[in-house]
Design a protein around this motif. Structure first.
Motif, PDB file in Angstrom:
ATOM      1  N   THR A  20      38.753 -18.249 -12.432  1.00  0.00           N
ATOM      2  CA  THR A  20      39.198 -19.648 -12.401  1.00  0.00           C
ATOM      3  C   THR A  20      40.719 -19.735 -12.312  1.00  0.00           C
ATOM      4  O   THR A  20      41.260 -20.643 -11.674  1.00  0.00           O
ATOM      5  N   LEU A  54      29.030 -19.587 -14.913  1.00  0.00           N
ATOM      6  CA  LEU A  54      27.839 -20.330 -14.514  1.00  0.00           C
ATOM      7  C   LEU A  54      27.211 -21.115 -15.668  1.00  0.00           C
ATOM      8  O   LEU A  54      27.100 -22.340 -15.601  1.00  0.00           O
ATOM      9  N   GLY A  57      29.686 -23.349 -17.218  1.00  0.00           N
ATOM     10  CA  GLY A  57      30.121 -24.274 -16.181  1.00  0.00           C
ATOM     11  C   GLY A  57      31.601 -24.359 -15.905  1.00  0.00           C
ATOM     12  O   GLY A  57      32.075 -25.342 -15.337  1.00  0.00           O
ATOM     13  N   GLN A  60      32.425 -24.788 -12.081  1.00  0.00           N
ATOM     14  CA  GLN A  60      32.175 -26.146 -11.605  1.00  0.00           C
ATOM     15  C   GLN A  60      33.219 -27.112 -12.153  1.00  0.00           C
ATOM     16  O   GLN A  60      33.695 -28.010 -11.444  1.00  0.00           O
ATOM     17  N   ARG A  61      33.598 -26.921 -13.412  1.00  0.00           N
ATOM     18  CA  ARG A  61      34.594 -27.796 -14.041  1.00  0.00           C
ATOM     19  C   ARG A  61      35.929 -27.715 -13.312  1.00  0.00           C
ATOM     20  O   ARG A  61      36.601 -28.738 -13.082  1.00  0.00           O
ATOM     21  N   CYS A  63      36.417 -26.820 -10.100  1.00  0.00           N
ATOM     22  CA  CYS A  63      36.307 -27.424  -8.772  1.00  0.00           C
ATOM     23  C   CYS A  63      36.297 -28.951  -8.858  1.00  0.00           C
ATOM     24  O   CYS A  63      36.864 -29.636  -7.997  1.00  0.00           O
ATOM     25  N   THR A  64      35.676 -29.476  -9.906  1.00  0.00           N
ATOM     26  CA  THR A  64      35.660 -30.931 -10.101  1.00  0.00           C
ATOM     27  C   THR A  64      37.064 -31.449 -10.369  1.00  0.00           C
ATOM     28  O   THR A  64      37.493 -32.458  -9.789  1.00  0.00           O
ATOM     29  N   LEU A  70      32.669 -26.414  -4.335  1.00  0.00           N
ATOM     30  CA  LEU A  70      32.279 -25.226  -5.098  1.00  0.00           C
ATOM     31  C   LEU A  70      31.986 -24.082  -4.132  1.00  0.00           C
ATOM     32  O   LEU A  70      31.129 -24.225  -3.247  1.00  0.00           O
ATOM     33  N   ASP A  74      26.501 -17.361  -7.108  1.00  0.00           N
ATOM     34  CA  ASP A  74      25.450 -17.295  -8.119  1.00  0.00           C
ATOM     35  C   ASP A  74      25.401 -15.865  -8.637  1.00  0.00           C
ATOM     36  O   ASP A  74      26.264 -15.037  -8.297  1.00  0.00           O
TER      37      ASP A  74
END
Length: 414
Positions: A20, A54, A57, A60-61, A63-64, A70, A74
């Motif tokens: 990240t 994953l 999260g 995803q956090r 990218c948001t 995203l 996986d």
């Protein structure tokens, strides 16, 4: 393997936060945002990555927050390196495990750079020091012009903090307690540090650029280093086996090349001139085919076909033509060249065919020592090894190796 236009590949260990952090830095440096993300790690590292990126999260956090798509990612994108026993390694600690790790990383990078399109961004911010060394080295070996390598710099105090994934003002991730101190994640500085690297892809054996075979890192390094230490090489021209063998003094390297009939005969002629110190084998002049070269080549070619050599050129040609009626291994153009004299283009074709054969298994820096080349000047003086990159166009042909490095195994007497 499903191709992705832009891929981020990283090594990780116990701290998947480097992923990240790297993505955050890519975004703020306006570098290419990846379409897919792949990790190389251990079994332990995979569990940590699955949990943090994953299940919790954090990917995803990120990218948001950045309003970025995203990347494809996986659990199948987390590649666990095998140990020496071929099983997924929990934590590479033995020498054998690290050798297996090196081979795995080299193979992954090779496979991800095979296509001419797309780009690979490799990060060496995470994992053991040996893992980061190997991925950097792999990029130097296999990286294309469009590929890149980077590290990520995190401001002091925020490195290796379990609760820090990237700078954010969102609760509950903004304030992080570490060592009895509360840190404000929004104040952290995360910077992408591009790493220039020298690309050696052009020097690699062609077989290593093809998927389907694992890269043996130790042997590849040995081959590359031999290009700078040709004195350790030993060359054997095995006529009964119709092959060329290349080994080293300590015999820990053994490669076999199987040329076609014409190239085998041509190479043998070059080897004999080198061993015998004969400096009069020259490339034919344009428009002036050489019958003498045809005669010399036939002396090497006939035994390879199981035929006895005779004194007269016409008798040797007749025997070869009769043999070819049933065997069909030689083209009419080849028989014509042998009959009318070897031309400059025919000579060059044999050289190029041999070079292509050697480059399948050898780096270019090593292949040059065994490919036919001008090794004598026009006065018959042997050129020094320092002249290998600037050999004259005119002069006697042979092999750059010294005579004592070459052994010719002749056909048994009939």
């Amino acid at each position: 393997m499903k191709p992705h236009p832009h891929t981020l590949l990283a090594t990780t260990g116990a701290s998947p936060q480097v992923i990240t952090e790297t993505l955050y830095a890519i975004h703020h440096s306006n570098a290419q945002w990846p379409d897919a993300l792949f990790l190389i790690t251990t079994s332990f590292g995979k569990r940590k990555a699955v949990q943090g990126l994953l299940e919790e999260g954090h990917l995803q956090r990120l990218c948001t927050q950045l309003q970025r798509p995203l990347p494809a990612f996986d659990a199948s994108h987390i590649l666990v390196a095998p140990g020496a026993d071929g099983q997924p390694v929990e934590d590479a600690r033995s020498v054998a495990d690290h050798e297996a790790l090196a081979n795995f990383i080299m193979t992954v990078v090779r496979d991800r750079t095979q296509a001419s399109q797309g780009s690979l961004h490799a990060s060496l911010a995470g994992g053991r020091k040996t893992m980061t060394f190997y991925i950097g080295y792999a990029m130097s070996l296999f990286g294309r012009a469009q590929d890149s390598l980077s590290h990520v710099l995190v401001s002091e105090g925020y490195e290796n903090i379990p609760g820090f994934w990237f700078p954010t003002t969102d609760a509950p991730h903004r304030h992080i307690t570490s060592r009895d101190t509360t840190l404000d994640a929004s104040l952290a500085q995360v910077t992408l540090a591009p790493i220039p690297f020298v690309r050696h892809r052009h020097d690699l054996p062609q077989v290593l650029l093809q998927t389907g075979t694992a890269v043996n890192f130790a042997q590849l390094v040995q081959l590359i280093n031999l290009g700078e230490n040709p004195a350790a090489l030993r060359l054997e021209v095995d006529l009964p086996a119709a092959c060329i063998r290349l080994s080293t003094v300590d015999s820990d390297l053994h490669l076999v090349f199987a040329p076609k009939l014409l190239e085998m005969a041509f190479f043998t002629l070059m080897a004999r001139c080198t061993v015998g110190g004969e400096s009069d084998l020259t490339r034919p002049l344009k428009g002036n085919p050489e019958i003498g070269l045809s005669a010399s080549l036939l002396q090497e070619l006939l035994p390879l076909c199981g035929l006895a050599c005779k004194d007269r050129l016409s008798d040797n040609l007749a025997a070869l033509e009769d043999w070819n009626v049933t065997q069909g291994q030689l083209k009419d153009s080849t028989l014509e060249a042998l009959r009318n004299g070897i031309s400059d283009t025919w000579f060059d074709q044999r050289k190029n065919q041999l070079l292509t054969l050697f480059l399948q298994q050898l780096p270019a820096s090593l292949a040059r020592w065994v490919q036919p080349a001008t090794i004598w000047d026009e006065d018959g003086q042997r050129l020094g090894r320092e002249a290998i990159d600037k050999t004259p166009k005119k002069g006697g042909y042979g092999l750059h190796l010294e005579p004592h490095q070459i052994r010719i195994v002749d056909m048994p007497q009939r």
